[in-house]
Design a protein around this motif. Structure first.
Motif, PDB file in Angstrom:
ATOM      1  N   GLU A 160       0.822  -1.209   0.000  1.00  0.00           N
ATOM      2  CA  GLU A 160       0.000   0.000   0.000  1.00  0.00           C
ATOM      3  C   GLU A 160       0.856   1.260   0.000  1.00  0.00           C
ATOM      4  N   ASP A 161       0.458   2.220  -0.838  1.00  0.00           N
ATOM      5  CA  ASP A 161       1.057   3.554  -0.894  1.00  0.00           C
ATOM      6  C   ASP A 161       2.473   3.595  -1.461  1.00  0.00           C
ATOM      7  N   GLN A 162       3.003   2.482  -1.918  1.00  0.00           N
ATOM      8  CA  GLN A 162       4.318   2.502  -2.569  1.00  0.00           C
ATOM      9  C   GLN A 162       4.167   2.840  -4.045  1.00  0.00           C
ATOM     10  N   PRO A 163       5.054   3.649  -4.608  1.00  0.00           N
ATOM     11  CA  PRO A 163       5.063   3.802  -6.066  1.00  0.00           C
ATOM     12  C   PRO A 163       5.392   2.462  -6.720  1.00  0.00           C
ATOM     13  N   LEU A 164       4.722   2.158  -7.813  1.00  0.00           N
ATOM     14  CA  LEU A 164       4.977   0.884  -8.479  1.00  0.00           C
ATOM     15  C   LEU A 164       6.423   0.785  -8.948  1.00  0.00           C
ATOM     16  N   ALA A 165       7.005   1.911  -9.374  1.00  0.00           N
ATOM     17  CA  ALA A 165       8.395   1.898  -9.827  1.00  0.00           C
ATOM     18  C   ALA A 165       9.338   1.429  -8.715  1.00  0.00           C
ATOM     19  N   LYS A 166       9.027   1.779  -7.468  1.00  0.00           N
ATOM     20  CA  LYS A 166       9.864   1.336  -6.347  1.00  0.00           C
ATOM     21  C   LYS A 166       9.776  -0.175  -6.171  1.00  0.00           C
ATOM     22  N   VAL A 167       8.570  -0.712  -6.337  1.00  0.00           N
ATOM     23  CA  VAL A 167       8.388  -2.165  -6.239  1.00  0.00           C
ATOM     24  C   VAL A 167       9.220  -2.865  -7.314  1.00  0.00           C
ATOM     25  N   VAL A 168       9.176  -2.321  -8.528  1.00  0.00           N
ATOM     26  CA  VAL A 168       9.931  -2.909  -9.639  1.00  0.00           C
ATOM     27  C   VAL A 168      11.429  -2.806  -9.369  1.00  0.00           C
ATOM     28  N   SER A 169      11.871  -1.696  -8.789  1.00  0.00           N
ATOM     29  CA  SER A 169      13.302  -1.489  -8.540  1.00  0.00           C
ATOM     30  C   SER A 169      13.856  -2.471  -7.516  1.00  0.00           C
ATOM     31  N   THR A 170      13.002  -2.939  -6.593  1.00  0.00           N
ATOM     32  CA  THR A 170      13.458  -3.929  -5.617  1.00  0.00           C
ATOM     33  C   THR A 170      13.282  -5.350  -6.140  1.00  0.00           C
ATOM     34  N   TYR A 171      12.407  -5.533  -7.128  1.00  0.00           N
ATOM     35  CA  TYR A 171      12.166  -6.872  -7.674  1.00  0.00           C
ATOM     36  C   TYR A 171      13.284  -7.275  -8.632  1.00  0.00           C
ATOM     37  N   PHE A 172      13.648  -6.358  -9.524  1.00  0.00           N
ATOM     38  CA  PHE A 172      14.736  -6.639 -10.471  1.00  0.00           C
ATOM     39  C   PHE A 172      16.033  -6.043  -9.941  1.00  0.00           C
ATOM     40  N   ASN A 173      17.144  -6.701 -10.246  1.00  0.00           N
ATOM     41  CA  ASN A 173      18.445  -6.233  -9.780  1.00  0.00           C
ATOM     42  C   ASN A 173      18.896  -4.989 -10.544  1.00  0.00           C
ATOM     43  N   ALA A 174      18.708  -5.016 -11.849  1.00  0.00           N
ATOM     44  CA  ALA A 174      19.050  -3.886 -12.715  1.00  0.00           C
ATOM     45  C   ALA A 174      18.171  -3.980 -13.951  1.00  0.00           C
ATOM     46  N   SER A 175      17.924  -2.835 -14.582  1.00  0.00           N
ATOM     47  CA  SER A 175      16.989  -2.822 -15.702  1.00  0.00           C
ATOM     48  C   SER A 175      17.348  -1.740 -16.700  1.00  0.00           C
TER      49      SER A 175
END
Length: 737
Positions: A160-175
């Motif tokens: 809740e309340d997290q930007p989706l980009a932050k979730v993606v940044s912790t899910y993938f190592n680098a992009s």
């Protein structure tokens, strides 16, 4: 001479004003290569149309990236551009632009979102910590569909309340996610565009052809040369893969398997709309006229296609410049086309849930779909009792209506029997939780592991029964033709789908109609199948108010012969002793409780379970206690269905409800009990439910089982269902069924 319509008058007036202004039609370009192609289009156009033509003067406006294009069009510094459908939505919602045309290929205007990796390295379930390449931020196949998939299968968790980009940044190592911005540097770490402190020269991690890893071709290039482990892209970029690429790379499929690059139609993460052309609202008709002119001149069958090819780019040092190279034609849209006509219901709902309107997931409200006044009463009690996210109760007139409301983003979740869950899956909805019909003491502390064990040995189901009164003579399951029948509802597993194998689709029935709805009408003399038609509504009774009958044959509890209790009530007859049915088709659970309730309400005339018997598939009869041996088949568990991205949100809410409303707690409200308090059974959930289990990454095939899916496939292959007409009208839905 025919008089001009008012619309024509307005259009010619606008064109005359446009010509008089001396303005050039301005196309927005996103790279130097696009600028070259656009300039060549403008020069060729000038050579083949008369100087008096308003489009003899066209120009090309170089933008820094797609967002800059949208800003230029809104600010009247450019007129049109073709964009990925994810950014088309942004243009419609945030920039107040309009869509006037879609790019269409031979197979339509939708694209498959695929995940590509090196052979033997990954599957879709173990992407956490890998390096990812994406066609673009908020792009259909590089962001929206793959993230929607990962969220829907609970492979990625959005707090809740997290930007989706932050979730993606912790899910993938680098992009490399072109267009993502600078807030999370690791999301641009793999990009290779030129860097500069001068904005016009900085193309690093931008949605521009000057970023070599932008768009789907760029994402594939990132995988090949940029250190990425997985690429999220559209299928168009791999349709012409070389033999070397075919040997080196593979697709990651939703079930955890892999497939060759040629298998994108069966191994993909979903479909979404392709590119579309946007413009300012006052320029809609002029832009459509411009597109019509250039297509007639330079399209696949254009008069001057030898001088300039609208859908070819290699001569200008790039691919997919201005339009995608695989485009066959530009489909001009009608003036009254709305957002769902352009992008589709599924896709619009996905974008809203991914926060494309500037907000993250709204965790504050759950909208539960109810189908009757009794369900609304129970739902409202639930809302008052649960101490978690706010619950709002919304009402449809049937389970099919709930499916339509959820798909249209007017509701969020509903519990569906196995057949309706199958239909909902055909409509693009997904499971969030499954009812467990075992013993209460089995409900686990680790529900995910428990479900995995259950699926290996089989989820407990209910049995579909055919019940008759002992006093009804000469009735057997092998020949019910011409009998009076009582069914829970249309599409119910017991009274509609499984029943068909022993009646209208039985091997001995040589004249059965492919559409089992019409077959049932011809097979039974009359009966009550709520939601049905003609003779199968004749004995339905609805409900009475002020001396008037309402809701007769409605597919909800307002029809008193709806559901398991309703079918039993139909068989028992009215309080005056008049019988309406010779046989009832229902589930084996709660029979004793339902009978006791009918006795207390004055409907059962002192009857008890010993006054009824089962009709067996072999033509014999058996006591009701023999339901394990004498039944029409096992019914898979009911499933809570919702839109894909919010599956975790729905299950979390249900977990809190189960915890706060356990029977051994102080609450007088019970989530899985209905009859005594609301005078109807199976409201919102089956009364036989012990607890709800998360479906995780399991799909309907896992939960319903192969035999049930095969039967449903064969029936719906030629049985008309209005809800499926609604669902398959969505622009990217599979039209095969």
């Amino acid at each position: 001479m025919y008089p001009l319509s008012m619309r024509s008058v307005f259009f010619f007036s606008a064109m005359l004003h446009y010509m008089a202004s001396g303005k050039k039609f301005r196309w927005c370009t996103l790279s130097d290569a696009e600028q070259r192609k656009c300039s060549h289009l403008a020069r060729t156009l000038q050579n083949v149309v008369p100087p008096s033509d308003p489009f003899s003067r066209a120009s090309c406006v170089r933008a820094h990236n797609t967002q800059d294009c949208l800003t230029k069009i809104k600010g009247n510094k450019a007129d049109a551009v073709s964009l990925d459908s994810g950014e088309v939505y942004t243009g419609l919602v945030l920039y107040d632009l309009a869509v006037v045309a879609k790019e269409e290929r031979t197979e339509g205007n939708c694209v498959f979102a695929v995940a590509v990796a090196r052979r033997g390295t990954l599957n879709i379930h173990n992407l956490r910590g890998t390096r990812s390449c994406h066609s673009g931020a908020k792009w259909t196949t590089g962001w929206n569909i793959p993230l929607g998939f990962l969220l829907s299968r609970n492979l990625m968790y959005w707090e809740e309340d997290q930007p989706l980009a932050k979730v993606v940044s912790t899910y993938f190592n680098a992009s490399c996610i072109p267009g993502i911005g600078v807030s999370y540097p690791n999301l641009c770490e793999l990009c290779q565009g030129p860097k500069s402190f001068v904005r016009e020269k900085n193309h690093f991690c931008e949605t521009s052809s000057n970023e070599p890893f932008s768009n789907s071709d760029g994402a594939f290039r990132c995988l090949q040369n940029g250190g990425g482990d997985v690429a999220f892209m559209d299928h168009l970029s791999i349709t012409n893969a070389t033999d070397s690429e075919m040997n080196q790379f593979e697709l990651l499929c939703p079930d955890g398997s892999t497939a060759s690059l040629k298998s994108y139609m069966t191994c993909n993460l979903g479909q979404g709309p392709g590119k579309a052309i946007v413009t300012k609202i006052p320029m809609k008709r002029i832009t459509k006229r411009f597109l019509s002119v250039i297509q007639n001149l330079f399209g696949r069958n254009g008069k001057h296609k030898n001088r300039f090819s609208l859908f070819a780019s290699e001569d200008f040092g790039g691919q997919n410049l201005l339009f995608h190279d695989s485009t066959e034609r530009l489909q001009l849209l009608t003036d009254d086309a709305d957002m769902t006509d352009i992008l589709g219901l599924n896709y619009v709902a996905l974008l809203k849930e991914l926060g494309h309107e500037g907000t993250s997931l709204d965790h504050s409200i759950i909208r539960w779909c109810c189908i009757s006044s009794a369900e609304m009463r129970k739902c409202e009690d639930w809302a008052l009792s649960v101490r978690s996210d706010p619950l709002v109760c919304v009402q449809a007139t049937s389970l099919s209506g709930c499916i339509e409301m959820i798909k249209s983003n007017e509701a969020d979740a509903v519990t569906l029997d196995a057949t309706h869950a199958y239909i909902a899956g055909m409509c693009g909805l997904q499971p969030a939780a499954v009812e467990y019909w075992g013993d209460n003491s089995d409900c686990p502390t680790d529900p995910k592991e428990f479900l995995h064990e259950l699926l290996e040995k089989g989820l407990p189901g209910l049995y579909a029964l055919a019940i008759t009164k002992k006093s009804t003579k000469a009735v057997n399951l092998l020949d019910l033709r011409g009998r009076r029948s009582c069914h829970g509802s249309i599409y119910s597993p017991a009274g509609w789908l499984l029943l068909s194998r022993y009646t209208v689709r039985a091997p001995a029935n040589k004249t059965w109609d492919c559409d089992i709805n019409s077959a049932y009408e011809n097979y039974f003399w009359k009966g009550c199948m709520p939601g049905g038609e003609s003779g199968l509504c004749k004995v339905c009774v609805g409900w009475e108010e002020d001396g008037r009958v309402n809701g007769r044959c409605a597919a909800n509890h307002d029809e008193r012969y709806y559901g398991n209790m309703g079918a039993l009530r139909c068989l028992v007859g009215d309080p005056d002793g008049r019988s309406y049915g010779d046989v009832a088709f229902l589930e084996h659970h709660s029979l004793q409780e339902n009978m006791e309730h009918l006795q207390n309400s004055g409907w059962a005339h002192g009857l008890n379970l010993s006054d009824f018997e089962l009709l067996c598939p072999n033509g014999e009869k058996a006591p009701l206690t023999e339901w394990k041996l004498c039944n029409l088949g096992v019914i898979p568990p009911s499933i809570v269905m919702t839109r894909p991205v919010i599956t975790a949100k729905i299950y979390e809410f249900l977990v809190k409800s189960q915890e706060y409303l356990r029977p051994n707690k102080d609450s007088s409200f019970q989530l899985f009990r209905s009859v005594q308090k609301y005078a109807a059974g199976d409201l919102l959930f089956k009364d036989s439910t012990a607890c709800l289990l998360p479906t995780g990454h399991y799909g309907l095939e896992d939960l319903l089982g192969d035999s049930f899916i095969e039967l449903a496939d064969s029936v719906f292959a030629c049985t008309h269902a209005g809800i499926l007409d609604f669902c398959t009208s969505d622009i990217c839905m599979d039209k095969k069924k």
